[in-house]
Design an enzyme around this catalytic site. Structure first.
Site, PDB file in Angstrom:
ATOM      1  N   LYS A   1       1.021  -6.918  -5.774  1.00 28.49           N
ATOM      2  CA  LYS A   1       1.374  -8.029  -4.885  1.00 28.49           C
ATOM      3  C   LYS A   1       0.259  -8.184  -3.859  1.00 28.49           C
ATOM      4  CE  LYS A   1       4.967  -9.824  -1.781  1.00 28.49           C
ATOM      5  NZ  LYS A   1       4.252  -9.875  -0.504  1.00 28.49           N
TER       6      LYS A   1
ATOM      7  N   ASP B   1     -11.030   2.612  -1.247  1.00 28.61           N
ATOM      8  CA  ASP B   1     -12.287   1.897  -1.012  1.00 28.61           C
ATOM      9  C   ASP B   1     -13.095   2.485   0.135  1.00 28.61           C
ATOM     10  OD1 ASP B   1     -11.471   0.327  -3.065  1.00 28.61           O
ATOM     11  OD2 ASP B   1     -11.330  -1.544  -1.928  1.00 28.61           O
TER      12      ASP B   1
ATOM     13  N   SER C   1       2.862  -4.113  -2.209  1.00 34.29           N
ATOM     14  CA  SER C   1       2.575  -4.743  -0.922  1.00 34.29           C
ATOM     15  C   SER C   1       1.890  -3.768   0.045  1.00 34.29           C
ATOM     16  CB  SER C   1       3.879  -5.308  -0.340  1.00 34.29           C
ATOM     17  OG  SER C   1       3.636  -6.143   0.754  1.00 34.29           O
TER      18      SER C   1
END
Length: 383
Positions: free
Chosen positions: A323, A309, A298
């Site tokens: 998740k 990223d 999460s």
């Protein structure tokens, strides 16, 4: 058996009560109620449920309470979604849910979650130093029974309530690990969750372990980071291994300290609406490595994805839990509440991680070596 007339009366009562909360309720004429066709079509689907309520009250061998019947019906509404993360909470259950983010409660100290692979409650990770960890509970264990009573992901909140209790008392868990069932007795204690641990490593490398994303985590993280920066750190290791997640806004604030101007995560709801969580220009201008494992879930995955990223760091360890769904938690006026999956989330590069997790930049399955691998990478960047 309940009469047809009585079943119809129950249906009318449902419509009337519901109509009181809408603007389309028309008018009462003597003993008749006039409503719009749209309202009638909208609520007649519940006539069967209300009729069955009458049958239960007339024929059940005990006298059921209205509260339990209504709570059960509402819970059934959420279970019909076939989503293990969406649930309705009674007042008592919602209080327990709020405890989970406050950082202090009496229990055994584990993070749990449903998974798509089965109907059992999965241990994401035991809290470090908790009774569960001391008793040998491990990440990936399936909780089959609590004190001999079978439990499943659909009633995970009931299971949590059973695992909590008076400090000093014991609870027995039946676990499944790699296909083998066994029992573990765990003594309940007051769990005061530390959200942050930090230290100065060799060669000017700072280390911060984020244990959970709870209410005080950002404040504790910022204090730890400032203290390390005062000591002149040249690189930073973040550790979210066995961190089952927590509050999204806390994760957002921590990411904002680390990645510079960019996207932290974006979400899509059922209408196709996209919402981006952005970070500001400020950042820690240091090489960063984040440690992950299958217990990183999460919010831990959101932070990891944001770092990777945005090219603000790398990850070391093993693939995360996976998740990629966002839940909204709402408290209702009567103290009850619900948790509802309202969106999917994507990493800044558009990767949907639900069910697959985030693969590490550098895979190292041996957890005892992961920190060394991370610090070696940081030292190479410092040259």
């Amino acid at each position: 058996m309940i009469s047809k007339k009585k079943a119809i009366i129950y249906g009318i009562v449902l419509v009337v009560v519901t109509a009181l909360f809408t603007s389309t309720f028309q008018i009462a004429l003597g003993d008749k109620v006039v409503i719009s066709k749209d309202m009638y079509e909208g609520y007649k689907k519940y006539n069967k449920m209300v009729g069955l309520e009458g049958m239960i009250k007339e024929d059940f061998y005990q006298k059921p309470t209205d509260k339990k019947l209504v709570d059960g019906a509402i819970k059934g509404l959420f279970s019909g979604l076939d989503d293990p993360y969406s649930q309705y909470y009674t007042k008592e259950e919602f209080e327990r849910l709020k405890e989970q983010t406050s950082g202090s409660y009496v229990g055994i100290g584990i993070y749990i979650s449903p998974t798509s692979e089965d109907d059992y409650i999965t241990v994401i990770a035991p809290i470090e130093g908790s009774p569960a960890e001391k008793s040998g509970v491990q990440s990936g264990d399936k909780i089959i029974k609590v004190d001999g009573k079978p439990v499943f992901s659909k009633n995970s909140d009931e299971a949590v309530g059973m695992m909590k209790g008076k400090a000093g008392t014991e609870v027995e868990l039946t676990l499944n690990r790699d296909g083998k069932e066994f029992n573990v007795k765990v003594k309940r204690e007051e769990i005061v969750s530390k959200s942050i641990e930090s230290e100065m490593l060799e060669d000017g490398i700072g280390y911060i372990k984020i244990i959970s994303f709870s209410e005080n985590t950002y404040k504790d993280f910022k204090a730890a980071l400032n203290k390390l920066q005062e000591k002149g750190i040249k690189g930073l290791v973040l550790d979210v291994r066995d961190n089952g997640g927590g509050l999204l806004d806390i994760c957002q604030k921590i990411a904002d300290e680390l990645i510079g101007e960019g996207t932290i995560v974006y979400t899509k709801d059922n209408k196709g609406n996209t919402e981006y969580l952005k970070s500001g220009k400020g950042k820690v201008d240091l090489p960063i490595a984040i440690l992950t494992n299958k217990g990183s879930a999460s919010a831990s995955e959101i932070l990891t994805g944001a770092l990777l990223d945005n090219k603000a760091g790398i990850s070391v360890g093993t693939t995360t839990f996976g998740k990629g769904l966002v839940q909204s938690v709402r408290e209702l006026k009567d103290g009850t509440g619900y948790k509802l999956t309202t969106a999917q989330y994507f990493t800044p590069d558009g990767d949907y991680i639900n069910g697959k997790g985030i693969k590490p930049t550098i895979e190292e399955k041996n957890e005892t070596k992961q920190l060394d691998v991370a610090t070696k990478w940081i030292k190479d960047q410092m040259k």
